[in-house]
Design an enzyme around this catalytic site. Structure first.
Site, short mmCIF file in Angstrom:
data_model
loop_
_atom_site.label_atom_id
_atom_site.label_comp_id
_atom_site.label_asym_id
_atom_site.label_seq_id
_atom_site.Cartn_x
_atom_site.Cartn_y
_atom_site.Cartn_z
N ILE A 12 -13.64 131.86 -6.14
CA ILE A 12 -14.13 130.60 -5.97
C ILE A 12 -15.05 130.06 -6.97
O ILE A 12 -15.15 129.03 -7.53
CB ILE A 12 -15.17 130.92 -4.46
N ASN A 84 -24.40 146.68 -3.30
CA ASN A 84 -24.40 145.46 -4.32
C ASN A 84 -24.90 144.19 -3.66
O ASN A 84 -25.43 143.63 -4.48
CB ASN A 84 -22.93 145.73 -4.23
N SER A 105 -21.92 133.31 4.18
CA SER A 105 -20.37 133.35 4.91
C SER A 105 -20.47 133.05 6.36
O SER A 105 -21.48 133.53 7.22
CB SER A 105 -20.12 134.79 4.73
N TYR A 127 -20.22 143.30 5.90
CA TYR A 127 -20.60 142.48 5.30
C TYR A 127 -21.24 141.03 5.74
O TYR A 127 -22.20 140.65 4.97
CB TYR A 127 -18.91 142.03 4.83
N THR A 185 1.92 141.13 9.08
CA THR A 185 1.71 141.86 10.27
C THR A 185 0.56 140.94 10.77
O THR A 185 -0.65 140.67 9.98
CB THR A 185 1.06 143.21 10.20
N PHE A 187 -2.84 140.66 12.90
CA PHE A 187 -3.57 141.31 13.62
C PHE A 187 -4.18 140.95 14.83
O PHE A 187 -5.01 140.33 14.82
CB PHE A 187 -5.00 141.78 12.48
N ARG A 258 -7.92 143.99 14.24
CA ARG A 258 -8.91 144.74 13.55
C ARG A 258 -10.19 144.43 14.30
O ARG A 258 -10.54 143.24 14.73
CB ARG A 258 -9.20 143.97 11.98
N1 UFG Z 1 -4.84 138.75 9.13
C1 UFG Z 1 -3.54 139.13 9.59
N2 UFG Z 1 -2.85 140.16 8.68
C2 UFG Z 1 -3.14 140.11 7.39
C3 UFG Z 1 -4.52 139.56 7.09
C4 UFG Z 1 -4.96 139.03 7.77
O1 UFG Z 1 -3.25 138.67 10.73
O2 UFG Z 1 -2.40 140.80 6.75
C5 UFG Z 1 -5.83 137.81 9.71
C6 UFG Z 1 -6.96 138.31 10.08
O3 UFG Z 1 -7.04 139.11 11.38
C7 UFG Z 1 -7.89 137.06 10.27
C8 UFG Z 1 -7.19 136.17 9.40
O4 UFG Z 1 -6.04 136.70 8.98
O5 UFG Z 1 -7.88 136.59 11.56
C9 UFG Z 1 -8.02 135.86 7.85
O6 UFG Z 1 -8.18 137.35 7.48
P1 UFG Z 1 -8.79 137.32 6.03
O7 UFG Z 1 -8.71 139.04 5.75
O8 UFG Z 1 -8.04 136.53 5.23
O9 UFG Z 1 -10.28 136.74 5.94
P2 UFG Z 1 -11.36 137.08 6.67
O10 UFG Z 1 -11.38 136.19 7.95
O11 UFG Z 1 -11.45 138.58 7.46
O12 UFG Z 1 -12.67 137.25 5.80
C10 UFG Z 1 -12.52 135.69 5.23
C11 UFG Z 1 -13.52 136.39 3.87
C12 UFG Z 1 -14.93 136.85 4.20
C13 UFG Z 1 -15.64 135.70 4.76
C14 UFG Z 1 -14.56 135.43 6.17
C15 UFG Z 1 -15.38 134.11 6.81
O13 UFG Z 1 -12.92 137.45 3.04
O14 UFG Z 1 -15.66 136.98 3.14
O15 UFG Z 1 -13.35 134.76 5.66
O16 UFG Z 1 -14.58 133.49 7.86
F1 UFG Z 1 -16.47 136.03 5.42
#
Ligand code: UFG
Length: 299
Positions: A12, A84, A105, A127, A185, A187, A258
């Site tokens: 970003i 951090n 966030s 986080y 996959t 989740f 997750r």
């Molecule tokens: N997901 C999957 N499979 C994967 C990876 C992700 O199904 O292999 C799903 C997750 O379950 C989630 C969605 O994709 O529903 C998005 O997951 P991300 O890991 O891309 O992102 P997050 O929503 O966990 O988190 C991101 C940022 C955070 C922030 C958040 C805010 O990494 O810093 O969005 O919505 F806080």
């Protein structure tokens, strides 16, 4: 304005620095890792932790983006995340900029849907807690500030994009699956969303970047704003969109949910539209299309 951009070399941050320059500001980047596209560019940069940085010249404002930001890692290493994310913010406050724009966030909300800035904040992972506490610390500091609660940043700039390896985010992982014929996959299933899979508000990094320039100039009374597209996309919808745009059939399976993953994170963006006069331009198709373009040209 001379603007300290911590984490300015990140996914970003790179887009933010580009927008700042276009708007006539002078970004000074502090980041633990400076990406190659900055080394050849016109920016001042310092490759170090924010906690160790002392400015050589006075700064007018700070966009504080440097943070540990992978939700799953924050569950494994919560104390490192608090260390951090809180100490880097405290360092920025000690530098006494006139204004701080803070990367908060959607993770501050926790469970629920269609979040407004007045929604309850009950983060369900370390986080999210570190970001919520950061917002509170800023309020206590007395410094003029605006906390931007980003929803899921995605897409790509023209000359910069997602470079994190191993990949931890849904769209970059899907790009890898499309390019290298790997299985994705999903989740969790059976959640309370329209098709049972997680719903997220994917927001183009270029739209997010523009909001920062407006945030720097903002003089109104609000201190917290959602930055999202206002539209949710489920995992099944996202996979269909990726298949469509990349013209590749994505193989996928359902894996365990997750536990720290909220089923739905979608922004209500009425406030930011009204106060910053900011309107996201890009759709989920643009986001996937730009991410695919980056995947093909830059790797
Ligand atoms: N997901 C999957 N499979 C994967 C990876 C992700 O199904 O292999 C799903 C997750 O379950 C989630 C969605 O994709 O529903 C998005 O997951 P991300 O890991 O891309 O992102 P997050 O929503 O966990 O988190 C991101 C940022 C955070 C922030 C958040 C805010 O990494 O810093 O969005 O919505 F806080």
């Amino acid at each position: 304005m001379r603007v300290l951009v911590t984490g300015g070399s990140g996914f970003i941050g790179s887009a933010v620095c580009e927008e700042l320059s276009k708007a006539g500001h002078d970004p000074v980047i502090v980041d633990k890792k400076i990406q190659p596209w900055f080394r050849a560019g016109p920016y001042s940069y310092y490759e170090m932790r924010v906690q160790d940085y002392t400015p050589e010249h006075p700064i007018d404002a700070c966009i504080h983006m440097a943070a540990s930001h992978v939700v799953s890692d924050s569950v494994k290493y919560p104390i490192d995340y608090y260390d951090n994310n809180i100490n880097s913010l405290l360092r920025v406050i000690q530098l006494k900029p006139k204004k701080i724009v803070y990367s908060s966030s959607a993770a501050v909300y926790g469970l629920g849907s269609n979040f407004t800035e007045q929604s309850n904040t009950n983060p369900i992972n370390p986080y999210g807690r570190s970001k919520l506490w950061g917002e509170q610390i800023l309020k206590d500091s007395g410094i003029d500030h605006l906390s931007l609660r980003y929803f899921n940043a995605a897409g790509s700039g023209t000359n910069h994009g997602y470079v994190q390896e191993p990949r931890t985010h849904a769209i970059p992982i899907l790009m890898d699956c499309a390019k290298n014929n790997k299985q994705f996959t999903v989740f969790g299933n059976g959640l309370k969303t329209r098709d049972g899979t997680c719903e997220r508000d994917y927001t183009h990094v270029k739209d997010i970047a523009k909001a920062h320039v407006l945030a720097l100039e903002y003089t109104g009374k609000h201190h917290v704003m959602n930055i999202g597209s206002g539209k949710g996309t489920t995992m099944k919808e996202l996979i269909a969109c990726v298949s469509n745009i990349t013209n590749k059939s994505i193989q996928w399976k359902i894996g365990p949910k997750r536990e720290y993953d909220p089923p739905s994170l979608v922004a209500d963006i009425s406030l930011v539209k009204k106060e910053l006069k900011w309107n996201p331009e890009y759709t989920i198709k643009d986001i996937v299309s730009d991410a695919w373009c980056w995947e093909q040209t830059k790797y």
